[in-house]
Design an enzyme around this catalytic site. Structure first.
Site, mmCIF file in Angstrom:
data_model
loop_
_atom_site.group_PDB
_atom_site.id
_atom_site.type_symbol
_atom_site.label_atom_id
_atom_site.label_comp_id
_atom_site.label_asym_id
_atom_site.label_seq_id
_atom_site.Cartn_x
_atom_site.Cartn_y
_atom_site.Cartn_z
ATOM 1 C CG ASP A 258 44.304 34.151 41.153
ATOM 2 O OD1 ASP A 258 44.232 35.345 41.455
ATOM 3 O OD2 ASP A 258 44.081 33.731 39.983
ATOM 4 C CG ASN B 109 46.298 44.954 41.565
ATOM 5 O OD1 ASN B 109 47.380 45.396 41.920
ATOM 6 N ND2 ASN B 109 46.171 43.774 40.972
ATOM 7 C CD GLN C 278 39.682 46.832 41.897
ATOM 8 O OE1 GLN C 278 39.909 48.046 41.915
ATOM 9 N NE2 GLN C 278 38.845 46.249 42.731
ATOM 10 C CG HIS D 129 40.779 40.839 45.076
ATOM 11 N ND1 HIS D 129 39.919 41.631 44.345
ATOM 12 C CD2 HIS D 129 41.859 40.640 44.288
ATOM 13 C CE1 HIS D 129 40.444 41.895 43.177
ATOM 14 N NE2 HIS D 129 41.636 41.315 43.112
ATOM 15 C CG HIS E 21 46.418 39.551 44.296
ATOM 16 N ND1 HIS E 21 46.098 38.649 43.300
ATOM 17 C CD2 HIS E 21 45.752 40.686 43.988
ATOM 18 C CE1 HIS E 21 45.276 39.225 42.443
ATOM 19 N NE2 HIS E 21 45.050 40.466 42.826
HETATM 20 P P1 5GP Z 1 42.827 41.737 40.243
HETATM 21 O O1 5GP Z 1 43.426 41.780 38.860
HETATM 22 O O2 5GP Z 1 41.432 42.309 40.241
HETATM 23 O O3 5GP Z 1 43.707 42.341 41.294
HETATM 24 O O4 5GP Z 1 42.753 40.211 40.614
HETATM 25 C C1 5GP Z 1 41.704 39.378 40.257
HETATM 26 C C2 5GP Z 1 42.207 37.967 40.428
HETATM 27 O O5 5GP Z 1 41.097 37.107 40.503
HETATM 28 C C3 5GP Z 1 43.067 37.477 39.247
HETATM 29 O O6 5GP Z 1 44.342 37.081 39.726
HETATM 30 C C4 5GP Z 1 42.272 36.307 38.672
HETATM 31 O O7 5GP Z 1 43.085 35.244 38.230
HETATM 32 C C5 5GP Z 1 41.383 35.910 39.831
HETATM 33 N N1 5GP Z 1 40.096 35.353 39.437
HETATM 34 C C6 5GP Z 1 39.254 35.861 38.503
HETATM 35 N N2 5GP Z 1 38.146 35.097 38.418
HETATM 36 C C7 5GP Z 1 38.308 34.088 39.313
HETATM 37 C C8 5GP Z 1 37.478 32.975 39.686
HETATM 38 O O8 5GP Z 1 36.376 32.758 39.152
HETATM 39 N N3 5GP Z 1 37.948 32.147 40.644
HETATM 40 C C9 5GP Z 1 39.165 32.350 41.238
HETATM 41 N N4 5GP Z 1 39.542 31.477 42.166
HETATM 42 N N5 5GP Z 1 39.961 33.392 40.925
HETATM 43 C C10 5GP Z 1 39.538 34.243 39.967
#
Ligand code: 5GP
Ligand code: ZN
Length: 137
Positions: free
Chosen positions: A31, A87, A94, A100, A102
């Site tokens: 991440d 999420n 999310q 995805h 985590h």
């Molecule tokens: P969500 O909030 O949708 O469950 O998680 C999305 C995750 O993706 C977040 O923890 C965020 O830091 C990560 N993320 C967002 N954009 C990028 C990216 O361009 N590259 C990487 N490696 N992680 C990302």
């Protein structure tokens, strides 16, 4: 593949990521804004918006891979624990609408918060909810 989807682009290698594992179906990468040191994301290469979309075969393979990555993280990072978080929907946190998982390593005093406040419930309430969910399975 959705052209406007960030994780489709990352999963297919069109946008670079710090990849720790890749196969035909999944990419696992760090991440970019980690909750803790070694925070990994497991992403299917096929686009699914969320858990409701995921097919059983992909879900099975995904969780099998998650156990393997979790063990590797534990060995490599020497963490004290690990949370698996996923999420679905904005209200649930999310922000990227491509399914995805985590994997968040935990360390003593890391300040990461993935807990909630437990509420009281009656057995009648629990039974009503149980029956409603059961009916839909
Ligand atoms: P969500 O909030 O949708 O469950 O998680 C999305 C995750 O993706 C977040 O923890 C965020 O830091 C990560 N993320 C967002 N954009 C990028 C990216 O361009 N590259 C990487 N490696 N992680 C990302
Ligand atoms: Zn996607």
């Amino acid at each position: 593949m959705k052209d406007d989807c960030l994780f489709c682009q990352i999963a297919k290698g069109k946008i670079p990521s710090t990849t720790v594992y890749e196969d035909r179906h999944f990419r696992v990468f760090l991440d970019v804004n980690p909750a803790s040191k070694g925070h990994c994301l497991i992403v299917p290469k096929e686009h699914f918006d969320n858990v409701y979309d995921l097919d059983a075969e992909t879900a099975g393979k995904l969780f099998s891979l998650a156990t393997c990555i979790a063990r590797a993280m534990c060995d490599a990072l020497g963490c004290d624990g690990l949370n698996i978080v996923q999420n679905n929907g904005k209200i649930a946190g999310q922000t990227v609408f491509h399914f995805h998982l985590h994997l968040i390593p935990r360390y003593e005093g890391d300040g990461v918060n993935v807990t909630w406040t437990p509420h009281e419930s009656t057995s009648e309430e629990l039974e009503k909810i149980r029956a409603a969910i059961r009916k839909e399975i």
